[in-house]
Design a protein around this motif. Structure first.
Motif, PDB file in Angstrom:
ATOM      1  N   LYS A 192       0.693  58.756  25.962  1.00  0.00           N
ATOM      2  CA  LYS A 192       0.490  58.752  24.514  1.00  0.00           C
ATOM      3  C   LYS A 192       0.114  60.162  24.053  1.00  0.00           C
ATOM      4  O   LYS A 192      -0.707  60.829  24.684  1.00  0.00           O
ATOM      5  CB  LYS A 192      -0.632  57.770  24.182  1.00  0.00           C
ATOM      6  N   HIS A 193       0.725  60.627  22.985  1.00  0.00           N
ATOM      7  CA  HIS A 193       0.393  61.922  22.407  1.00  0.00           C
ATOM      8  C   HIS A 193      -0.504  61.692  21.205  1.00  0.00           C
ATOM      9  O   HIS A 193      -0.259  60.784  20.412  1.00  0.00           O
ATOM     10  CB  HIS A 193       1.663  62.659  21.963  1.00  0.00           C
ATOM     11  N   TRP A 194      -1.526  62.543  21.051  1.00  0.00           N
ATOM     12  CA  TRP A 194      -2.463  62.333  19.956  1.00  0.00           C
ATOM     13  C   TRP A 194      -3.131  63.639  19.564  1.00  0.00           C
ATOM     14  O   TRP A 194      -3.100  64.615  20.293  1.00  0.00           O
ATOM     15  CB  TRP A 194      -3.497  61.280  20.327  1.00  0.00           C
ATOM     16  N   GLY A 249       2.936  63.467  13.170  1.00  0.00           N
ATOM     17  CA  GLY A 249       1.867  62.513  12.938  1.00  0.00           C
ATOM     18  C   GLY A 249       1.342  62.678  11.531  1.00  0.00           C
ATOM     19  O   GLY A 249       1.607  63.684  10.877  1.00  0.00           O
ATOM     20  N   SER A 307      -6.802  65.162  17.387  1.00  0.00           N
ATOM     21  CA  SER A 307      -8.118  64.798  16.870  1.00  0.00           C
ATOM     22  C   SER A 307      -8.757  66.006  16.204  1.00  0.00           C
ATOM     23  O   SER A 307      -8.445  67.153  16.520  1.00  0.00           O
ATOM     24  CB  SER A 307      -9.019  64.279  18.001  1.00  0.00           C
ATOM     25  N   HIS A 366      -8.365  59.428  15.162  1.00  0.00           N
ATOM     26  CA  HIS A 366      -7.362  60.088  15.994  1.00  0.00           C
ATOM     27  C   HIS A 366      -5.979  59.824  15.399  1.00  0.00           C
ATOM     28  O   HIS A 366      -5.728  58.754  14.845  1.00  0.00           O
ATOM     29  CB  HIS A 366      -7.387  59.572  17.432  1.00  0.00           C
ATOM     30  N   VAL A 367      -5.089  60.775  15.559  1.00  0.00           N
ATOM     31  CA  VAL A 367      -3.735  60.685  15.006  1.00  0.00           C
ATOM     32  C   VAL A 367      -2.748  60.535  16.160  1.00  0.00           C
ATOM     33  O   VAL A 367      -2.747  61.344  17.088  1.00  0.00           O
ATOM     34  CB  VAL A 367      -3.398  61.966  14.212  1.00  0.00           C
ATOM     35  N   VAL A 368      -1.917  59.504  16.097  1.00  0.00           N
ATOM     36  CA  VAL A 368      -0.875  59.325  17.100  1.00  0.00           C
ATOM     37  C   VAL A 368       0.290  60.244  16.729  1.00  0.00           C
ATOM     38  O   VAL A 368       0.717  60.292  15.577  1.00  0.00           O
ATOM     39  CB  VAL A 368      -0.402  57.854  17.160  1.00  0.00           C
TER      40      VAL A 368
END
Length: 130
Positions: free
Chosen positions: A59-61, A82, A63, A70-72
């Motif tokens: 998963k890429h995120w 995102g 912050s 948090h933003v995906v």
């Protein structure tokens, strides 16, 4: 007199347009992360574009203390995107954003301003403007 005020307003608009990319550009330790708008306001949605951050096994995120959560980061071709929401009541300033893409960690900075935008074009209700 009307011609003079129109020329002054035109010069102000052109000047603001020339300064905007310099003063409003997101500064990033990694040029792979950009924000739109480049200067955000509290409560506003911000688009994150991350180069070379396509969807992978992990998963890429992203912050930041400036974001509500948090933003995906979703893949779009070879890149990622995102959408974040800037916290309401946040003070003006520059905030660190950390983006995680597979094994890469990118650090960028986003500018937040809670100051009102100046009126460039006078309205007919502005005193002294004809």
């Amino acid at each position: 007199m009307r011609l003079l005020s129109t020329a002054v307003v035109g010069a102000a608009i052109v000047g603001a347009g020339l300064l905007a990319p310099v003063s409003g550009e997101a500064t990033a330790a990694s040029r792979d992360v950009t924000f739109s708008p480049s200067v955000a306001r509290p409560g506003q949605h911000v688009q994150l574009d991350v180069l070379k951050c396509a969807v992978g096994k992990k998963k890429h995120w992203a912050s930041s203390k400036a974001f509500t959560k948090h933003v995906v980061i979703y893949g779009k071709g070879a890149d990622g995107q995102g959408k974040a929401t800037v916290k309401r009541g946040l003070k003006s300033g520059t905030y660190k954003v950390t983006v995680h893409c597979e094994t890469r960690t990118l650090v960028a900075k986003i500018r937040v301003s809670n100051k009102p935008w100046p009126a460039v074009i006078p309205s007919p209700l502005t005193p002294g403007v004809r």
